[in-house]
Design an enzyme around this catalytic site. Structure first.
Site, PDB file in Angstrom:
ATOM      1  N   ARG A 181     -20.451  12.305  -4.195  1.00 11.85           N
ATOM      2  CA  ARG A 181     -19.686  13.129  -3.252  1.00 11.85           C
ATOM      3  C   ARG A 181     -18.242  13.192  -3.702  1.00 11.85           C
ATOM      4  O   ARG A 181     -17.603  12.163  -3.904  1.00 11.85           O
ATOM      5  CB  ARG A 181     -19.691  12.486  -1.861  1.00 11.85           C
TER       6      ARG A 181
ATOM      7  N   PHE B 208     -26.149  11.757   9.960  1.00 12.62           N
ATOM      8  CA  PHE B 208     -25.717  10.427   9.527  1.00 12.62           C
ATOM      9  C   PHE B 208     -26.621   9.387  10.197  1.00 12.62           C
ATOM     10  O   PHE B 208     -26.802   9.432  11.418  1.00 12.62           O
ATOM     11  CB  PHE B 208     -24.260  10.245   9.963  1.00 12.62           C
TER      12      PHE B 208
ATOM     13  N   TYR C  54     -10.733   7.677  10.549  1.00 15.73           N
ATOM     14  CA  TYR C  54     -10.291   7.060   9.285  1.00 15.73           C
ATOM     15  C   TYR C  54     -10.634   7.918   8.075  1.00 15.73           C
ATOM     16  O   TYR C  54     -10.346   7.547   6.954  1.00 15.73           O
ATOM     17  CB  TYR C  54     -10.850   5.640   9.117  1.00 15.73           C
TER      18      TYR C  54
HETATM   19  C1  LIG Z   1     -18.236   8.260   9.413  1.00 18.68           C
HETATM   20  C2  LIG Z   1     -19.221   8.670  10.438  1.00 18.68           C
HETATM   21  C3  LIG Z   1     -19.483   7.848  11.542  1.00 18.68           C
HETATM   22  C4  LIG Z   1     -18.794   6.516  11.639  1.00 18.68           C
HETATM   23  O1  LIG Z   1     -19.235   5.760  12.670  1.00 18.68           O
HETATM   24  P1  LIG Z   1     -18.499   4.380  13.018  1.00 18.68           P
HETATM   25  O2  LIG Z   1     -19.097   4.003  14.293  1.00 18.68           O
HETATM   26  O3  LIG Z   1     -17.031   4.664  13.058  1.00 18.68           O
HETATM   27  O4  LIG Z   1     -18.792   3.422  11.921  1.00 18.68           O
HETATM   28  C5  LIG Z   1     -20.375   8.299  12.498  1.00 18.68           C
HETATM   29  N1  LIG Z   1     -20.986   9.491  12.377  1.00 18.68           N
HETATM   30  C6  LIG Z   1     -20.760  10.299  11.308  1.00 18.68           C
HETATM   31  C7  LIG Z   1     -21.434  11.615  11.226  1.00 18.68           C
HETATM   32  C8  LIG Z   1     -19.883   9.907  10.314  1.00 18.68           C
HETATM   33  O5  LIG Z   1     -19.666  10.686   9.276  1.00 18.68           O
END
Ligand SMILES: *Cc1c(COP(=O)(O)O)cnc(C)c1O
Length: 427
Positions: A387, A129, A233
């Site tokens: 997705r 990510f 979430y």
């Molecule tokens: C959803 C997600 C996040 C979310 O990061 P936030 O700091 O809560 O916005 C981080 N890493 C991965 C792999 C995710 O899927």
């Protein structure tokens, strides 16, 4: 897994046999005609949460005012951590609910690198990510030494081969930081094996469980994982922006130095000492005051997952993703779609990506088609992935059938051509 027919009667049979079916009633289904396949991005609202939050706001905050902290609110980050521990195979005192995933990743990655001062390599992968990669890039810049982020390549854009992982980890590696289930393709790593490889090379591991927790069984302790973070979430249904969690294996909690010292990381925040003394337990990984209202909302939603049980959820999730791929093979692959996720369920999480050159407009058509068309909410991930998130607590087989049938209609009838290719801010 074999499915004999694409007829909807099979979907109805599978729903009738589903022992988790009653959990759908736990959630607010505001529009029964809307098929929601984005629980991997923002989980549905549990009915229990509505009443629970009304009480938290009106009775707890409204009536108790500041006294509410000593009524028990002050312990919420670690109490919720103990519940999450049951979902991810950790001890109750190894998990803390705090801040956002990105921030926790920053704190733990920096702490890990400082614990390996003679090593400078960080290993991640090209499927990770982007926020995780940005955090690591920022740390490399911040440290200003010879740190280097190396990304394990993917041959097919969907999976990372065990050989590539092995080749990437070497004696300079300080930290292996990966997302257990990757966000686009849902490729799932062998956590035990990668952790073992990292340890054999003397490196620490930091796993991001954002797409794993509540979706696939995770056993941090038996894999001997050092550090982990995750989001609440998505499959935990904590609500938009609900606080994240972090895991630090018990024996490392005092060895590592959490880099962001706040009063809630201190041994006794209310002593107001001028010099910092860290807490001796997982609380040293906290920073400031917890966002209590969004944190409280996690309690009823985690309880639902604990009642359902991760093994039963995984079992249903595998059957559902297999069914989805079966229908895609029959209906969508002949229309120019390709599978953007692994075929083998053992290395796949709980969502399936389907790729098509017109994915963006197909996705818009799924979401925006006016009634009486079936509305479907998946999401789009550049460049060409739709997705489809399977959340076994509330996704039905019939919904999967209807959603894929709708995708077929949209592509066969070129219905997507009526939709704009202009990108919205949130896709
Ligand atoms: C959803 C997600 C996040 C979310 O990061 P936030 O700091 O809560 O916005 C981080 N890493 C991965 C792999 C995710 O899927």
């Amino acid at each position: 897994m074999n499915f004999e027919t694409t007829d909807i009667s099979l979907a109805h049979d599978l729903d009738a046999q589903d022992e988790l079916a009653s959990f759908r009633d736990e959630f607010v289904i505001a529009d029964p005609n809307l098929i929601y396949l984005d629980g991997n991005s923002l989980g549905r609202l549990p009915k229990r949460t509505v009443e629970f939050m009304r009480n938290a706001i009106e009775a707890e905050w409204g009536k108790r005012l500041i006294r509410v902290w000593n009524d028990g609110w002050i312990n919420t980050p670690t109490e919720l951590g103990a519940k999450i521990a049951d979902l991810v195979g950790a001890q109750a005192d190894e998990i803390l609910v705090t801040e956002a995933t990105s921030i926790n990743l920053f704190k733990l990655a920096l702490a890990a690198l400082q614990a390996r001062p003679n090593r400078t390599w960080i290993v991640s992968d090209v499927l990770n990510f982007p926020s995780d990669l940005y955090i690591l890039q920022g740390i490399v810049k911040l440290l200003g030494k010879n740190h280097h982020l190396s990304l394990i390549p993917s041959e097919d854009g969907i999976t990372i081969s065990p050989e590539a992982v092995e080749a990437a980890i070497e004696e300079q590696t300080a930290l292996v930081c990966l997302t257990h289930v990757t966000f686009k393709s849902a490729f799932m790593y062998d956590m035990a094996r990668v952790t073992e490889l990292a340890h054999a090379a003397g490196a620490l591991t930091l796993w991001d469980l954002s797409h794993s927790v509540g979706a696939v069984p995770v056993d941090l302790n038996s894999c001997n994982v050092d550090l982990a973070v995750g989001c609440t979430y998505k499959y935990l249904n904590g609500g938009p922006g609900s606080p994240a969690f972090l895991y630090v294996r018990r024996d490392l909690q005092k060895q590592l130095s959490q880099p962001m010292w706040g009063w809630f990381s201190a041994k006794d925040p209310f002593s107001f000492e001028l010099d910092f003394t860290p807490a001796s337990d997982i609380s040293r990984y906290r920073v400031g005051t917890a966002p209590m209202l969004s944190m409280k909302a996690l309690e009823p939603s985690i309880d639902i997952l604990l009642e359902a049980g991760m093994n039963r959820l995984r079992d249903k999730s595998v059957r559902q993703t297999e069914y989805l791929i079966f229908l895609a093979d029959q209906w969508l692959i002949p229309l120019g779609f390709t599978l953007g996720s692994p075929r083998q369920p053992e290395i796949r999480g709980s969502h399936v990506s389907l790729r098509h050159p017109e994915s963006y407009r197909i996705n818009r058509a799924l979401i925006e088609s006016p009634p009486p068309a079936t509305r479907v909410i998946p999401d789009f991930r550049a460049p060409d992935n739709i997705r489809l998130g399977i959340t076994p607590l509330y996704t039905t087989f019939a919904e999967i059938h209807q959603a894929l049938d709708r995708m077929r209609t949209i592509v066969e009838g070129k219905i997507y051509e009526a939709y704009s290719d202009e990108r919205l801010k949130v896709t």
